[in-house]
Design a protein around this motif. Structure first.
Motif, PDB file in Angstrom:
ATOM      1  N   ARG A  61     -26.269   0.299  -1.267  1.00 40.54           N
ATOM      2  CA  ARG A  61     -26.084   1.458  -1.046  1.00 40.54           C
ATOM      3  C   ARG A  61     -25.111   2.063  -2.181  1.00 40.54           C
ATOM      4  N   TYR A  62     -24.265   1.349  -2.788  1.00 41.60           N
ATOM      5  CA  TYR A  62     -23.540   1.690  -4.035  1.00 41.60           C
ATOM      6  C   TYR A  62     -24.403   1.856  -5.120  1.00 41.60           C
ATOM      7  N   VAL A  63     -25.265   0.712  -5.371  1.00 42.61           N
ATOM      8  CA  VAL A  63     -26.383   0.751  -6.302  1.00 42.61           C
ATOM      9  C   VAL A  63     -27.095   1.971  -6.378  1.00 42.61           C
ATOM     10  N   ASP A  64     -27.541   2.147  -4.915  1.00 39.95           N
ATOM     11  CA  ASP A  64     -28.576   3.592  -5.113  1.00 39.95           C
ATOM     12  C   ASP A  64     -27.927   4.689  -5.543  1.00 39.95           C
ATOM     13  N   VAL A  65     -26.708   5.033  -4.913  1.00 44.85           N
ATOM     14  CA  VAL A  65     -25.859   6.185  -4.999  1.00 44.85           C
ATOM     15  C   VAL A  65     -25.606   6.195  -6.484  1.00 44.85           C
ATOM     16  N   ARG A  66     -25.018   5.360  -7.178  1.00 43.78           N
ATOM     17  CA  ARG A  66     -24.719   5.435  -8.550  1.00 43.78           C
ATOM     18  C   ARG A  66     -25.881   5.447  -9.560  1.00 43.78           C
ATOM     19  N   LEU A  67     -27.096   4.900  -9.193  1.00 41.17           N
ATOM     20  CA  LEU A  67     -28.230   5.148 -10.085  1.00 41.17           C
ATOM     21  C   LEU A  67     -28.712   6.448 -10.087  1.00 41.17           C
ATOM     22  N   ARG A  68     -28.626   7.124  -8.655  1.00 42.99           N
ATOM     23  CA  ARG A  68     -29.020   8.314  -8.487  1.00 42.99           C
ATOM     24  C   ARG A  68     -28.107   9.527  -9.456  1.00 42.99           C
TER      25      ARG A  68
END
Length: 187
Positions: A61-68
């Motif tokens: 989730r962290y990776v997805d949010v930050r990459l977005r």
């Protein structure tokens, strides 16, 4: 008989992410997670299986949010170097708790191959985003065309990781700005 407490699994993953991000994987107890989510231990295990499984979801989730967020920043219709500067500032702003991906790399590298796989995936994606930004800057005439975008993307990834670590310990915000300015100016 008391009715089981209802909860939203997506919200629970978000709350668990905050705990893992702040404390790290090893220092986070299942009780910390149950308290943060507001459910009992049995419900936590029934919903997620294990602390490890919840950590994997939280890290993803962290990776997805930050990459977005990074992608949105880099897609703005402004000059490439300006977007790069904004992206580096964004990455340095996580402050004392640092970046969950970088923290995970430091804590679990060499002991947890699955976590390292997620970290590598994130680093690879960020590096490719930086490489594409360099190529765009070359097409726009902002970055010299003879510069190789591949090592420049790797350099920017390394600087990003360093900024995120430095942001955890620096007491002088100007230090981060100097690194960012020198990085962008070197292109």
């Amino acid at each position: 008989m008391a009715r089981p407490k209802q909860f939203d699994p997506d919200v629970a993953v978000e709350q668990a992410m905050e705990v893992f991000w702040r404390k790290g994987y090893a220092a986070t107890t299942p009780q910390n997670l149950a308290d943060a989510v507001g459910i009992g231990m049995g419900s936590l295990y029934n919903a997620f299986g294990s602390k490890r499984a919840l950590f994997e979801q939280a890290l993803s989730r962290y990776v997805d949010v930050r990459l977005r967020a990074l992608s949105e920043l880099l897609e703005e219709p402004t000059p490439v170097k300006e977007r790069l500067r904004k992206a580096l500032v964004f990455m340095a702003e996580e402050g004392a708790r640092g970046c969950m991906v970088v923290n995970t790399a430091g804590e679990l590298a060499g002991t947890d191959e699955e976590a390292v796989r997620v970290v590598r995936r994130d680093f690879d994606l960020v590096e490719s985003v930086f490489q594409a930004l360099i190529e765009e800057g070359q097409r726009a005439g902002e970055i010299a065309p003879e510069r190789d975008p591949v090592p420049l993307g790797s350099m920017l990834l390394s600087i990003m990781v360093g900024l995120r670590l430095l942001a955890r310990v620096t007491e002088e915000p100007g230090r981060l700005r100097r690194v960012i300015d020198a990085t962008v100016d070197s292109l």
